[in-house]
Design a protein around this motif. Structure first.
Motif, short mmCIF file in Angstrom:
data_model
loop_
_atom_site.label_atom_id
_atom_site.label_comp_id
_atom_site.label_asym_id
_atom_site.label_seq_id
_atom_site.Cartn_x
_atom_site.Cartn_y
_atom_site.Cartn_z
N THR A 163 37.89 45.31 69.72
CA THR A 163 36.74 44.80 70.49
C THR A 163 36.13 43.58 69.82
O THR A 163 35.66 42.65 70.51
CB THR A 163 35.65 45.88 70.66
OG1 THR A 163 35.25 46.37 69.37
CG2 THR A 163 36.16 47.03 71.51
N LEU A 164 36.14 43.54 68.48
CA LEU A 164 35.63 42.36 67.78
C LEU A 164 36.49 41.14 68.09
O LEU A 164 35.97 40.04 68.32
CB LEU A 164 35.60 42.62 66.27
CG LEU A 164 34.57 43.65 65.77
CD1 LEU A 164 34.73 43.88 64.28
CD2 LEU A 164 33.15 43.20 66.10
N VAL A 165 37.81 41.33 68.08
CA VAL A 165 38.72 40.24 68.42
C VAL A 165 38.53 39.82 69.87
O VAL A 165 38.47 38.63 70.21
CB VAL A 165 40.19 40.67 68.17
CG1 VAL A 165 41.15 39.60 68.69
CG2 VAL A 165 40.42 40.93 66.70
N ARG A 166 38.41 40.83 70.77
CA ARG A 166 38.21 40.53 72.18
C ARG A 166 36.93 39.72 72.41
O ARG A 166 36.94 38.72 73.13
CB ARG A 166 38.13 41.84 72.97
CG ARG A 166 37.83 41.68 74.45
CD ARG A 166 37.30 42.98 75.04
NE ARG A 166 36.03 43.36 74.42
CZ ARG A 166 35.41 44.53 74.66
NH1 ARG A 166 35.96 45.42 75.46
NH2 ARG A 166 34.26 44.80 74.08
N ASP A 167 35.85 40.16 71.78
CA ASP A 167 34.56 39.47 71.98
C ASP A 167 34.58 38.06 71.39
O ASP A 167 33.96 37.14 71.95
CB ASP A 167 33.43 40.28 71.33
CG ASP A 167 33.21 41.62 72.02
OD1 ASP A 167 33.68 41.75 73.18
OD2 ASP A 167 32.60 42.51 71.41
N ARG A 168 35.30 37.90 70.29
CA ARG A 168 35.35 36.58 69.66
C ARG A 168 36.08 35.58 70.54
O ARG A 168 35.67 34.42 70.65
CB ARG A 168 36.03 36.68 68.30
CG ARG A 168 36.09 35.35 67.55
CD ARG A 168 36.56 35.54 66.14
NE ARG A 168 36.54 34.26 65.41
CZ ARG A 168 36.85 34.13 64.13
NH1 ARG A 168 37.21 35.22 63.43
NH2 ARG A 168 36.82 32.96 63.54
N PHE A 169 37.15 36.00 71.17
CA PHE A 169 37.92 35.10 72.01
C PHE A 169 37.37 35.01 73.43
O PHE A 169 37.64 34.06 74.15
CB PHE A 169 39.40 35.54 72.06
CG PHE A 169 40.15 35.21 70.81
CD1 PHE A 169 40.66 33.95 70.60
CD2 PHE A 169 40.32 36.18 69.82
CE1 PHE A 169 41.36 33.65 69.44
CE2 PHE A 169 41.00 35.88 68.66
CZ PHE A 169 41.52 34.61 68.45
N HIS A 170 36.60 36.03 73.80
CA HIS A 170 36.07 36.07 75.17
C HIS A 170 34.78 35.26 75.31
O HIS A 170 34.51 34.66 76.33
CB HIS A 170 35.82 37.52 75.59
CG HIS A 170 35.30 37.65 76.99
ND1 HIS A 170 36.07 37.38 78.10
CD2 HIS A 170 34.07 38.02 77.46
CE1 HIS A 170 35.36 37.59 79.19
NE2 HIS A 170 34.14 37.97 78.85
N SER A 171 33.97 35.25 74.25
CA SER A 171 32.66 34.60 74.31
C SER A 171 32.72 33.13 74.65
O SER A 171 31.99 32.66 75.52
CB SER A 171 31.91 34.80 72.98
OG SER A 171 31.64 36.17 72.78
N PRO A 172 33.59 32.31 74.00
CA PRO A 172 33.64 30.89 74.36
C PRO A 172 34.01 30.66 75.81
O PRO A 172 33.49 29.78 76.48
CB PRO A 172 34.71 30.33 73.43
CG PRO A 172 34.74 31.28 72.28
CD PRO A 172 34.47 32.61 72.89
N ILE A 173 34.93 31.51 76.34
CA ILE A 173 35.34 31.38 77.72
C ILE A 173 34.17 31.65 78.65
O ILE A 173 33.94 30.96 79.64
CB ILE A 173 36.51 32.36 78.03
CG1 ILE A 173 37.72 31.97 77.19
CG2 ILE A 173 36.86 32.32 79.51
CD1 ILE A 173 38.88 32.95 77.34
#
Length: 282
Positions: free
Chosen positions: A266-276
């Motif tokens: 989830t940390l990886v998901r949120d890190r890559f999802h936030s800029p989008i």
């Protein structure tokens, strides 16, 4: 493929797998409410608070299941009574009962000549010793847990998220809390004598907590928790078979590992999802 399938062709390993799957399903139903309601400490206290009843039943040659049930009910009633004290928080009451019940159980078991074996069996169980009758008991417990979960779903949801709103809607939060505790007691009592309190608590908390990071709907969390618990059971049994580790502890450890993997994912998901998300916002 033989590395994956050969262990489950052995009768006692196959029964252990079915037992673990049934426990995972029961704990998926009860554990979801434990995670959403914040009852992890209470569930741990109830799991270990069964020791006096189990110890007395063992010394008297009675039913361990009945002894565990009576002890768990006494624990639940004690928590309810102490939580009504105006100057005593629920956590304090649970903590006191937890230590008191566990101490009483150890004192009782210490009079048995097989003290270490009895206590180890209580904590870790023996998933590889699951019998057909145990599978029948677990299947019956799963059916009861499923009926209780479906029948009380609306009341449980309201209680988990807003107790005052539950009261406003006339959903009787006190009764809902009692039924939720009954569901938790059912999960712990039905499962502990097969897999021990350590594995019950592991499957009760870790899979629902892992799944709650990815799903918003309660039925989805329950199904996902059961799937994660089932995966932990199968993988734990495989590791135990090939590397000679304790089966119950390996299953519990794998379930907890799944939770931490879920957190990292989830940390990886949120890190890559936030800029989008920010770009879309602009």
């Amino acid at each position: 493929m033989e590395w994956l399938t050969d262990p489950f062709e052995v009768g006692f390993v196959a029964r252990a797998l079915w037992g673990g799957l049934l426990v995972s399903a029961i704990c998926g139903l009860a554990g979801t409410w434990v995670v959403l309601r914040g009852m992890a400490f209470m569930s741990d206290a109830m799991a270990h608070g069964m020791l006096p009843g189990v110890a007395i039943a063992s010394l008297l040659g009675g039913s361990l299941l009945l002894g565990a049930a009576l002890s768990a009910v006494a624990m639940a009633l004690g928590v309810t009574a102490l939580s009504r004290a105006p100057r005593l928080s629920q956590d304090t009451g649970i903590g006191l009962l937890f230590v008191g019940m566990l101490s009483a159980g150890v004192i009782i078991v210490s009079h048995s000549q097989s003290f270490a074996v009895d206590l180890t069996g209580f904590l870790f169980g023996d998933v590889l010793a699951v019998r057909n009758i145990d599978l029948v008991v677990l299947a019956g417990a799963l059916a009861v847990a499923l009926v209780l979960t479906v029948a009380c779903h609306r009341s449980f949801v309201a209680l988990a998220f807003d107790r005052r709103k539950s009261m406003t809607l006339g959903l009787r939060p006190g009764l809902a809390q009692g039924l939720m505790s009954a569901l938790l007691t059912l999960a712990i009592v039905a499962s502990f004598h097969v897999v021990g309190t350590l594995l019950v608590f592991g499957l009760l908390i870790a899979p629902p907590a892992a799944m709650s990071l990815w799903a918003n709907r309660i039925p989805t969390i329950m199904l996902g928790a059961a799937a994660i618990g089932g995966t932990a059971t199968a993988c734990g049994l495989l590791i135990s078979w090939h590397f000679g580790t304790a089966a119950g502890a390996t299953i519990a450890g794998f379930a907890v590992a799944c939770f931490f993997v879920s957190v990292l994912a989830t940390l990886v998901r949120d890190r890559f999802h936030s800029p989008i998300t920010l770009l879309k916002g602009h």
